[in-house]
Scaffold this active site. Structure first.
Site, short mmCIF file in Angstrom:
data_model
loop_
_atom_site.label_atom_id
_atom_site.label_comp_id
_atom_site.label_asym_id
_atom_site.label_seq_id
_atom_site.Cartn_x
_atom_site.Cartn_y
_atom_site.Cartn_z
CG LEU A 38 -1.87 -1.23 1.31
CD1 LEU A 38 -2.57 -1.26 2.67
CD2 LEU A 38 -2.90 -1.19 0.18
N GLY A 39 0.27 2.41 -0.24
CA GLY A 39 1.03 3.66 -0.12
C GLY A 39 1.28 4.39 -1.43
N GLY A 40 1.05 3.70 -2.56
CA GLY A 40 1.16 4.37 -3.86
C GLY A 40 2.56 4.81 -4.20
CB THR A 41 3.71 7.27 -6.74
OG1 THR A 41 3.04 6.63 -7.83
CG2 THR A 41 5.03 7.86 -7.24
CB CYS A 42 3.58 9.24 -1.84
SG CYS A 42 4.21 10.04 -0.37
N GLY A 178 15.25 18.56 -16.76
CA GLY A 178 14.17 19.20 -16.02
C GLY A 178 14.62 19.65 -14.63
CB ALA A 179 15.77 22.82 -13.29
CD GLU A 201 13.63 23.85 -16.66
OE1 GLU A 201 13.51 22.76 -16.07
OE2 GLU A 201 12.69 24.38 -17.31
CG HIS A 443 16.90 33.51 21.12
ND1 HIS A 443 17.30 33.85 19.85
CD2 HIS A 443 18.02 33.56 21.90
CE1 HIS A 443 18.61 34.11 19.85
NE2 HIS A 443 19.06 33.93 21.08
P1 NAI Z 1 8.12 19.65 -12.70
O1 NAI Z 1 6.92 20.00 -13.50
O2 NAI Z 1 8.29 20.16 -11.31
O3 NAI Z 1 9.43 20.11 -13.52
C1 NAI Z 1 9.71 19.65 -14.82
C2 NAI Z 1 10.72 20.56 -15.47
O4 NAI Z 1 11.13 19.99 -16.72
C3 NAI Z 1 10.17 21.94 -15.78
O5 NAI Z 1 11.01 22.92 -15.23
C4 NAI Z 1 10.14 21.98 -17.32
O6 NAI Z 1 10.35 23.27 -17.84
C5 NAI Z 1 11.28 21.03 -17.68
N1 NAI Z 1 11.20 20.46 -19.03
C6 NAI Z 1 10.10 19.94 -19.65
N2 NAI Z 1 10.41 19.52 -20.90
C7 NAI Z 1 11.74 19.76 -21.08
C8 NAI Z 1 12.66 19.54 -22.17
N3 NAI Z 1 12.28 18.96 -23.32
N4 NAI Z 1 13.95 19.91 -22.01
C9 NAI Z 1 14.35 20.49 -20.84
N5 NAI Z 1 13.54 20.71 -19.78
C10 NAI Z 1 12.24 20.34 -19.89
O7 NAI Z 1 8.18 18.06 -12.75
P2 NAI Z 1 8.94 16.96 -11.89
O8 NAI Z 1 10.14 17.52 -11.21
O9 NAI Z 1 9.11 15.82 -12.82
O10 NAI Z 1 7.89 16.58 -10.76
C11 NAI Z 1 6.62 16.05 -11.12
C12 NAI Z 1 5.59 16.35 -10.07
O11 NAI Z 1 5.87 15.68 -8.87
C13 NAI Z 1 5.52 17.82 -9.76
O12 NAI Z 1 4.19 18.24 -9.80
C14 NAI Z 1 6.08 17.94 -8.38
O13 NAI Z 1 5.47 18.98 -7.64
C15 NAI Z 1 5.80 16.57 -7.78
N6 NAI Z 1 6.81 16.25 -6.78
C16 NAI Z 1 6.81 16.94 -5.61
C17 NAI Z 1 7.79 16.71 -4.66
C18 NAI Z 1 7.79 17.52 -3.42
O14 NAI Z 1 6.78 18.14 -3.10
N7 NAI Z 1 8.89 17.58 -2.66
C19 NAI Z 1 8.85 15.72 -4.86
C20 NAI Z 1 8.76 15.09 -6.14
C21 NAI Z 1 7.77 15.35 -7.04
#
Ligand code: NAI
Length: 464
Positions: A38-42, A178-179, A201, A443
């Site tokens: 259980l727990g999914g992707t997360c 992707g950054a 990125e 503090h």
């Molecule tokens: P993201 O949407 O945050 O970032 C993807 C990046 O890839 C963007 O900056 C985009 O401009 C870039 N990109 C897209 N196509 C490209 C290309 N052809 N060449 C170069 N750059 C390109 O997606 P990410 O990091 O994959 O995360 C997916 C989801 O998972 C997000 O919604 C994120 O919020 C969530 N997530 C959240 C976490 C947290 O809250 N700590 C941890 C991991 C994931």
């Protein structure tokens, strides 16, 4: 054939929380999950294992960077990667077993397998069709694909986040495409483990959607930690040969074709909703043009009795947003008033330092046309952060200039992901910046920087 009040499809943070809340409210509940745990992707291949690797690699970083500064002299610390992976696996198992326990405690049936919705009120798992009054789709998301790039997690050369969490060895070089959040968290892990990390990125800034000042400072800090950035670069494809990869990209500023080679490539260009195999087409469940399930204010789809939550519906793809929707949908189904305040959903990036935000960025607040105040406080003025060697960031609070109401807060600093919640609570209560400024903060704590930023929205911070 069993009859339920609710069948939840998917046992990620959205689905399992929904199931538990519904059971607490007296409904007879089942949850369908096809994974072994259980727990999914997360829990299995996302938030939790990545936090284990972030913690371990942060500890290693501390031994290299800061131990000697504190007079702690240790022999050269080495990494036993198999044991690190074992620690990661144990962290995951402890949590997935915890959900199993909670399901038993709340008398929720785990229907093992992959679900298809036969008709409203009918869910098929394997050869059995179950009757239910309500259905919640909580099937989450999967990494989105990138044209010209084939991910193969088993081969371990071009991987997505799942593959990057389980590499057979620490690579000498890694290109992250992707950054965004995934790219920077996992890029940080490997940079700390000694990998040469290059992030390519598409946009001209990292972490799209974040406050501009935070983006700049965050990039500066990560660059100091050894990550290289190629911004404004559209990746057009990845070639692999002899266990190595070449990432081809076009630089937007001059249209030139460039490439960078690495042992491993992580594709982290976003995720897409996952509703494959549910039979939504046949049922006429409406989707948005980007493939998300369309819902109303009560998380119900256009088909009565079928609800959807989490990454499968529009909004930020965050586990805690899914959890909140899970609880609220359960409450709506039980005839209560479920509620999610979409204006107060924190976002955290678990690098070191952490980056956390809630509410409007300065850019978004200005775009609303209202007058705003910005109160900023650097962690350089915070004694605790300095002792932790994490004084490079700041707290930035944004308030309405006329009413002083807090509109947003952005923190880059130690434990930012914990500190953001006092601002979330303040915002839920419609607080003014002065309310936070007048609240006594212990503090020495890093949280004092939040108060100082609130003071900076008024007559001024004390330690700046
Ligand atoms: P993201 O949407 O945050 O970032 C993807 C990046 O890839 C963007 O900056 C985009 O401009 C870039 N990109 C897209 N196509 C490209 C290309 N052809 N060449 C170069 N750059 C390109 O997606 P990410 O990091 O994959 O995360 C997916 C989801 O998972 C997000 O919604 C994120 O919020 C969530 N997530 C959240 C976490 C947290 O809250 N700590 C941890 C991991 C994931």
């Amino acid at each position: 054939m069993s009859t339920y009040d609710l069948i939840v499809i998917g046992a990620g943070p959205g689905g399992y929380v929904c199931a538990i809340r519904a059971a607490q409210l007296g409904l007879k509940v089942a949850c369908v999950e096809g994974r072994e745990t259980l727990g999914g992707t997360c829990l299995n291949v996302g938030c939790i294992p990545s936090k284990a690797l972030l913690h371990a690699s942060h500890m290693l970083h501390e031994t290299h960077e800061n131990f000697a500064k504190m007079g702690l002299i240790v022999p050269e610390v080495s990494v036993d990667w198999a044991k690190t992976q074992g620690y990661k696996a144990e962290t995951v198992t402890g949590n997935t077993k915890g959900i199993e326990f909670l399901f038993k405690k709340n008398k929720i049936d785990w229907l093992k397998g992959w679900a298809t919705i036969e008709a409203p009120g009918q869910v098929k798992v394997g050869d059995t069709t179950y009757e239910t009054k309500n259905i919640v789709i909580a099937t989450g998301s999967v990494p989105s694909s990138l044209k010209g790039v084939t991910v193969d997690n088993d081969a371990g050369v071009v991987v997505d986040s799942t593959g990057a969490l389980a590499l057979a060895k620490i690579p000498s070089s890694l290109v992250v495409i992707g950054a965004g959040v995934i790219g920077l968290e996992l890029g940080s892990v490997y940079a700390r483990l000694g990998t040469e990390v290059t992030v390519v990125e598409y946009l001209d800034a990292i972490t799209p959607g974040m406050d501009g000042e935070v983006q700049k400072q965050f990039q500066k800090i990560l660059t100091k930690q050894g990550l290289k950035f190629v911004l404004g670069a559209a990746v057009s494809g990845v070639e692999t040969e002899g266990g190595k990869a070449k990432v081809n990209y076009t630089l937007k500023k001059d249209g030139s074709e460039q490439s960078v080679e690495a042992e491993v490539v992580l594709v982290a260009t976003g995720r897409r909703p996952f509703v494959d195999g549910l039979g939504l087409d046949r049922l006429g469940v409406a989707l948005t043009d980007r493939g998300f399930v369309q819902i109303d204010n009560h998380w119900q789809t256009n088909v009565p009795g079928i609800y959807a939550i989490g990454d499968a519906v529009p909004g930020p793809m965050l586990a805690h947003k899914a959890e909140d929707e899970g609880m609220a949908a359960a409450e709506a189904i039980a005839g209560k008033h479920g509620h999610v305040n979409y204006d107060v959903i924190p976002g955290v990036i678990y690098t070191t330092p952490e980056v956390a935000s809630v509410g409007l960025t300065e850019e978004a607040a200005k775009a609303t046309g209202r007058k705003i105040k910005v109160g900023k406080f650097p962690f350089m003025g915070n004694a605790r952060a300095k002792a932790l060697f994490q004084a490079e960031g700041f707290v930035k609070m944004i308030a309405d200039a006329d009413t002083d109401r807090v509109l947003g807060c952005h923190i880059i600093g130690p434990n930012a992901g914990e500190m953001i919640h006092e601002v979330c609570v303040a915002m839920e209560f419609g607080a003014a910046a002065q309310d936070i400024a007048l609240t006594c903060h212990a503090h020495p704590t890093c949280s004092e920087a939040v108060r100082e930023a609130a003071l900076a929205c008024g007559d001024g911070a004390i330690h700046a």
